[in-house]
Design a protein around this motif. Structure first.
Motif, short mmCIF file in Angstrom:
data_model
loop_
_atom_site.label_atom_id
_atom_site.label_comp_id
_atom_site.label_asym_id
_atom_site.label_seq_id
_atom_site.Cartn_x
_atom_site.Cartn_y
_atom_site.Cartn_z
N MET A 1 0.83 -1.17 0.00
CA MET A 1 0.00 0.00 0.00
C MET A 1 0.87 1.23 0.00
O MET A 1 2.05 1.17 0.34
CB MET A 1 -0.96 0.00 1.18
N PHE A 2 0.32 2.31 -0.40
CA PHE A 2 1.01 3.59 -0.38
C PHE A 2 0.38 4.45 0.70
O PHE A 2 -0.81 4.34 0.97
CB PHE A 2 0.89 4.30 -1.73
N ALA A 3 1.18 5.31 1.31
CA ALA A 3 0.67 6.22 2.34
C ALA A 3 1.13 7.63 2.00
O ALA A 3 2.06 7.83 1.22
CB ALA A 3 1.17 5.81 3.71
N GLU A 4 0.49 8.60 2.60
CA GLU A 4 0.77 10.01 2.35
C GLU A 4 2.02 10.47 3.09
O GLU A 4 2.46 9.85 4.05
CB GLU A 4 -0.42 10.86 2.79
N ILE A 5 2.55 11.59 2.62
CA ILE A 5 3.65 12.26 3.31
C ILE A 5 3.07 13.23 4.34
O ILE A 5 1.88 13.55 4.31
CB ILE A 5 4.58 13.00 2.33
N VAL A 6 3.91 13.71 5.23
CA VAL A 6 3.46 14.64 6.26
C VAL A 6 3.01 15.94 5.62
O VAL A 6 1.91 16.43 5.87
CB VAL A 6 4.57 14.88 7.30
N SER A 7 3.87 16.55 4.77
CA SER A 7 3.54 17.79 4.08
C SER A 7 4.59 18.03 2.99
O SER A 7 5.58 17.32 2.92
CB SER A 7 3.53 18.98 5.05
N ARG A 8 4.38 19.06 2.20
CA ARG A 8 5.38 19.40 1.18
C ARG A 8 6.68 19.88 1.81
O ARG A 8 7.75 19.69 1.26
CB ARG A 8 4.85 20.46 0.22
N LYS A 9 6.58 20.50 2.97
CA LYS A 9 7.78 20.96 3.67
C LYS A 9 8.46 19.83 4.44
O LYS A 9 9.61 19.95 4.82
CB LYS A 9 7.44 22.11 4.62
N ASN A 10 7.74 18.77 4.70
CA ASN A 10 8.28 17.59 5.37
C ASN A 10 7.85 16.36 4.56
O ASN A 10 6.85 15.71 4.89
CB ASN A 10 7.77 17.50 6.80
N PRO A 11 8.60 16.05 3.50
CA PRO A 11 8.17 14.98 2.59
C PRO A 11 8.51 13.57 3.07
O PRO A 11 9.03 12.74 2.34
CB PRO A 11 8.94 15.32 1.31
N SER A 12 8.21 13.30 4.32
CA SER A 12 8.47 11.96 4.86
C SER A 12 7.14 11.27 5.15
O SER A 12 6.09 11.90 5.26
CB SER A 12 9.36 12.02 6.09
N LEU A 13 7.20 9.98 5.30
CA LEU A 13 6.03 9.15 5.49
C LEU A 13 5.26 9.55 6.75
O LEU A 13 5.85 9.72 7.82
CB LEU A 13 6.50 7.69 5.60
N ASP A 14 3.96 9.71 6.61
CA ASP A 14 3.10 10.12 7.72
C ASP A 14 2.68 8.90 8.54
O ASP A 14 1.91 8.06 8.07
CB ASP A 14 1.86 10.82 7.16
N PRO A 15 3.19 8.76 9.77
CA PRO A 15 2.86 7.59 10.59
C PRO A 15 1.36 7.43 10.86
O PRO A 15 0.86 6.31 10.94
CB PRO A 15 3.61 7.83 11.91
N ASP A 16 0.64 8.53 10.98
CA ASP A 16 -0.81 8.45 11.22
C ASP A 16 -1.52 7.85 10.01
O ASP A 16 -2.43 7.03 10.16
CB ASP A 16 -1.39 9.82 11.55
N ASP A 17 -1.09 8.23 8.80
CA ASP A 17 -1.69 7.68 7.60
C ASP A 17 -1.32 6.20 7.43
O ASP A 17 -2.14 5.38 7.03
CB ASP A 17 -1.28 8.48 6.36
N VAL A 18 -0.07 5.87 7.76
CA VAL A 18 0.35 4.46 7.71
C VAL A 18 -0.53 3.63 8.64
O VAL A 18 -1.02 2.56 8.26
CB VAL A 18 1.84 4.32 8.10
N ALA A 19 -0.77 4.12 9.86
CA ALA A 19 -1.59 3.39 10.83
C ALA A 19 -2.99 3.11 10.29
O ALA A 19 -3.54 2.02 10.49
CB ALA A 19 -1.67 4.17 12.14
N ARG A 20 -3.57 4.08 9.58
CA ARG A 20 -4.92 3.91 9.02
C ARG A 20 -4.94 2.87 7.90
O ARG A 20 -5.96 2.26 7.65
CB ARG A 20 -5.43 5.24 8.48
N ARG A 21 -3.81 2.68 7.22
CA ARG A 21 -3.78 1.82 6.04
C ARG A 21 -3.30 0.39 6.30
O ARG A 21 -3.36 -0.45 5.42
CB ARG A 21 -2.91 2.46 4.97
#
Length: 100
Positions: A1-21
């Motif tokens: 699965m793919f998950a979102e990044i935190v933001s354009r200023k912080n282009p790293s994997l968003d742990p909250d989005d990973v948890a949902r997926r």
């Protein structure tokens, strides 16, 4: 699965989005430390441990970076590094995978 990044200023994997997926079919999470921005591997490691899945780090863009005093590439089950030498007339590439 793919998950979102935190933001354009912080282009790293968003742990909250990973948890949902995460589903029962999820086997691993691959965190990319992009352009020197460390992913929140401390949070991702905890999340992966809770679900019994592997954390794999792509450290090609942040080979000497740290998070909380700990080197990136050492948080998960494995860390993938890229070794790039551009000295001299011929560039050389190499890769390394470290495993716990």
């Amino acid at each position: 699965m793919f998950a979102e990044i935190v933001s354009r200023k912080n282009p790293s994997l968003d742990p909250d989005d990973v948890a949902r997926r995460i589903t029962p079919r999820t086997k691993a999470v691959c965190a990319v430390h992009y352009a020197g921005y460390p992913a929140a591997v401390d949070r991702l490691k905890t999340l992966c441990d809770e679900h019994g899945i592997a954390l794999i780090e792509d450290v090609a863009h942040a080979p000497s970076a740290t998070l909380g005093g700990r080197k990136l590439g050492t948080w998960g089950l494995a860390g993938a590094f890229q070794l790039l030498l551009q000295q001299g007339p011929v560039g050389r590439r190499g890769r390394a995978l470290v495993h716990r």
